[in-house]
Motif scaffolding. Structure first.
Motif, mmCIF file in Angstrom:
data_model
loop_
_atom_site.group_PDB
_atom_site.id
_atom_site.type_symbol
_atom_site.label_atom_id
_atom_site.label_comp_id
_atom_site.label_asym_id
_atom_site.label_seq_id
_atom_site.Cartn_x
_atom_site.Cartn_y
_atom_site.Cartn_z
ATOM 1 N N GLY A 145 59.506 -13.709 -68.438
ATOM 2 C CA GLY A 145 60.449 -12.946 -67.630
ATOM 3 C C GLY A 145 59.917 -12.481 -66.290
ATOM 4 O O GLY A 145 60.548 -11.649 -65.633
ATOM 5 N N LEU A 146 58.772 -13.011 -65.862
ATOM 6 C CA LEU A 146 58.169 -12.556 -64.605
ATOM 7 C C LEU A 146 58.710 -13.316 -63.405
ATOM 8 O O LEU A 146 59.123 -14.471 -63.507
ATOM 9 N N ASP A 147 58.675 -12.642 -62.246
ATOM 10 C CA ASP A 147 59.076 -13.262 -60.983
ATOM 11 C C ASP A 147 57.888 -13.766 -60.183
ATOM 12 O O ASP A 147 58.037 -14.608 -59.294
ATOM 13 N N ALA A 148 56.704 -13.246 -60.446
ATOM 14 C CA ALA A 148 55.493 -13.649 -59.734
ATOM 15 C C ALA A 148 54.284 -13.326 -60.601
ATOM 16 O O ALA A 148 54.348 -12.475 -61.497
ATOM 17 N N LEU A 149 53.181 -14.007 -60.288
ATOM 18 C CA LEU A 149 51.940 -13.843 -61.043
ATOM 19 C C LEU A 149 50.784 -13.573 -60.094
ATOM 20 O O LEU A 149 50.726 -14.148 -59.004
ATOM 21 N N VAL A 150 49.855 -12.717 -60.534
ATOM 22 C CA VAL A 150 48.616 -12.484 -59.791
ATOM 23 C C VAL A 150 47.464 -12.574 -60.791
ATOM 24 O O VAL A 150 47.495 -11.938 -61.844
ATOM 25 N N PHE A 151 46.439 -13.356 -60.431
ATOM 26 C CA PHE A 151 45.244 -13.475 -61.255
ATOM 27 C C PHE A 151 44.037 -13.021 -60.439
ATOM 28 O O PHE A 151 43.855 -13.460 -59.296
ATOM 29 N N VAL A 152 43.217 -12.167 -61.032
ATOM 30 C CA VAL A 152 42.009 -11.655 -60.387
ATOM 31 C C VAL A 152 40.828 -11.997 -61.283
ATOM 32 O O VAL A 152 40.764 -11.545 -62.430
ATOM 33 N N HIS A 153 39.896 -12.782 -60.749
ATOM 34 C CA HIS A 153 38.744 -13.146 -61.582
ATOM 35 C C HIS A 153 37.628 -13.723 -60.721
ATOM 36 O O HIS A 153 37.855 -14.213 -59.614
ATOM 37 N N PRO A 154 36.399 -13.705 -61.250
ATOM 38 C CA PRO A 154 35.268 -14.301 -60.541
ATOM 39 C C PRO A 154 35.212 -15.807 -60.743
ATOM 40 O O PRO A 154 35.830 -16.354 -61.665
ATOM 41 N N ASN A 155 34.456 -16.454 -59.880
ATOM 42 C CA ASN A 155 34.156 -17.873 -60.037
ATOM 43 C C ASN A 155 32.884 -17.983 -60.868
ATOM 44 O O ASN A 155 31.790 -17.680 -60.387
ATOM 45 N N TRP A 156 33.027 -18.398 -62.104
ATOM 46 C CA TRP A 156 31.872 -18.563 -62.989
ATOM 47 C C TRP A 156 31.773 -20.029 -63.383
ATOM 48 O O TRP A 156 32.634 -20.542 -64.099
ATOM 49 N N MET B 288 61.221 -6.821 -58.063
ATOM 50 C CA MET B 288 60.538 -7.948 -58.688
ATOM 51 C C MET B 288 59.681 -7.477 -59.853
ATOM 52 O O MET B 288 59.171 -6.371 -59.859
ATOM 53 N N ARG B 289 59.532 -8.347 -60.816
ATOM 54 C CA ARG B 289 58.665 -8.082 -61.971
ATOM 55 C C ARG B 289 57.435 -8.975 -61.828
ATOM 56 O O ARG B 289 57.550 -10.210 -61.858
ATOM 57 N N VAL B 290 56.281 -8.367 -61.644
ATOM 58 C CA VAL B 290 55.061 -9.101 -61.337
ATOM 59 C C VAL B 290 54.025 -8.864 -62.422
ATOM 60 O O VAL B 290 53.737 -7.713 -62.778
ATOM 61 N N GLY B 291 53.442 -9.937 -62.924
ATOM 62 C CA GLY B 291 52.345 -9.837 -63.869
ATOM 63 C C GLY B 291 51.020 -9.924 -63.139
ATOM 64 O O GLY B 291 50.808 -10.839 -62.333
ATOM 65 N N VAL B 292 50.125 -8.975 -63.385
ATOM 66 C CA VAL B 292 48.811 -8.958 -62.754
ATOM 67 C C VAL B 292 47.760 -8.996 -63.861
ATOM 68 O O VAL B 292 47.745 -8.123 -64.737
ATOM 69 N N TYR B 293 46.880 -9.995 -63.803
ATOM 70 C CA TYR B 293 45.932 -10.239 -64.884
ATOM 71 C C TYR B 293 44.505 -10.211 -64.348
ATOM 72 O O TYR B 293 44.171 -10.938 -63.405
ATOM 73 N N LEU B 294 43.669 -9.391 -64.955
ATOM 74 C CA LEU B 294 42.264 -9.253 -64.592
ATOM 75 C C LEU B 294 41.395 -9.856 -65.682
ATOM 76 O O LEU B 294 41.603 -9.585 -66.867
ATOM 77 N N ALA B 295 40.404 -10.664 -65.263
ATOM 78 C CA ALA B 295 39.462 -11.234 -66.222
ATOM 79 C C ALA B 295 38.049 -10.962 -65.730
ATOM 80 O O ALA B 295 37.471 -11.747 -64.971
ATOM 81 N N HIS B 296 37.504 -9.840 -66.144
ATOM 82 C CA HIS B 296 36.108 -9.499 -65.850
ATOM 83 C C HIS B 296 35.655 -8.472 -66.877
ATOM 84 O O HIS B 296 36.299 -7.432 -67.043
ATOM 85 N N PRO B 297 34.545 -8.723 -67.576
ATOM 86 C CA PRO B 297 34.165 -7.848 -68.682
ATOM 87 C C PRO B 297 33.446 -6.566 -68.284
ATOM 88 O O PRO B 297 33.321 -5.663 -69.124
ATOM 89 N N ARG B 298 32.974 -6.474 -67.038
ATOM 90 C CA ARG B 298 32.159 -5.321 -66.667
ATOM 91 C C ARG B 298 33.004 -4.251 -65.979
ATOM 92 O O ARG B 298 33.522 -4.454 -64.889
ATOM 93 N N ALA B 299 33.150 -3.112 -66.622
ATOM 94 C CA ALA B 299 33.884 -2.002 -66.021
ATOM 95 C C ALA B 299 33.206 -1.588 -64.718
ATOM 96 O O ALA B 299 31.986 -1.539 -64.628
ATOM 97 N N GLY B 300 34.000 -1.315 -63.706
ATOM 98 C CA GLY B 300 33.456 -0.911 -62.422
ATOM 99 C C GLY B 300 33.102 -2.062 -61.510
ATOM 100 O O GLY B 300 32.550 -1.846 -60.425
#
Length: 207
Positions: free
Chosen positions: A76-87, A1-13
């Motif tokens: 062209g992705l088969d699945a999506l993952v989003f990682v982010h805070p609730n702001w 599978m081809r999976v897209g994983v997307y992170l939205a958080h500006p603070r490293a660590g």
């Protein structure tokens, strides 16, 4: 599978970064081709231009190379993952801009008339949304109606053809212990693994 994983958080660590890394590692370990993007670190440009505000006619080719790349990839992705805070009950601005600039007509959906029903164009039939929050779950539901659930599972992903949406919230993060965070990271890995295994909602099961 081809999976897209997307992170939205500006603070490293941040803990969101740890969740993102755990998910990418788990998916790659299971043989997936992972397209991973830390949107803030990469400087994804979220500001929508006037020329990109159409909702019916297929979007013109993106002038920005990052936007063009993301449009090609997501198709062209088969699945999506989003990682982010609730702001403020919303995804961070960079991810909101990603949705508006990448999931455009002709790439993610087709709409014949402004008041018509969209036809989703994405081949990614399933998605996993991993959120962090400092709002207790009961309050999130009773006072605010859990707006992120509505955004992802009702407004955005079904519109573009993603029929199976699983969302998990890790809360409350600020006062959590190291032990709790380790348990959450294991849960994130399990959810990523389950993303690959579960049948699509509404899909016919083998006889």
């Amino acid at each position: 599978m081809r999976v897209g994983v997307y992170l939205a958080h500006p603070r490293a660590g941040s803990f969101n970064h740890a969740v993102f890394d755990a998910v990418v590692d788990e998916l790659e370990g299971r043989g997936c081709r992972v397209v991973a993007h830390d949107l803030c670190a990469e400087g994804f440009p979220p500001l929508l231009s006037a020329e990109e505000t159409g909702t019916v006619s297929p979007a013109a080719s993106a002038d920005d190379p990052q936007v063009a790349l993301h449009r090609r990839e997501v198709a062209g992705l088969d699945a999506l993952v989003f990682v982010h805070p609730n702001w403020w009950g919303m995804p961070p601005a960079v991810l909101t801009g990603w949705v508006q600039r990448v999931l455009v007509p002709g790439v993610a959906y087709k709409l014949d008339t402004a008041d018509g029903e969209p036809a989703g164009l994405l081949s990614a039939g399933r998605a996993l949304v991993l959120n962090t929050s400092d709002t207790p779950g009961e309050r999130e539901e009773s006072e605010f109606g859990d707006p992120l659930q509505r955004i992802w599972a009702a407004c955005v992903l079904p519109y573009v053809g993603v029929v199976d949406v699983r969302r998990v919230v890790f809360r409350t993060v600020t006062d959590s212990t190291d032990e709790t965070r380790r348990a959450w990271l294991l849960q994130a890995r399990r959810e990523a693994a389950a993303l690959l295994a579960r049948p699509l909602q509404g899909a016919a099961l083998p006889a």
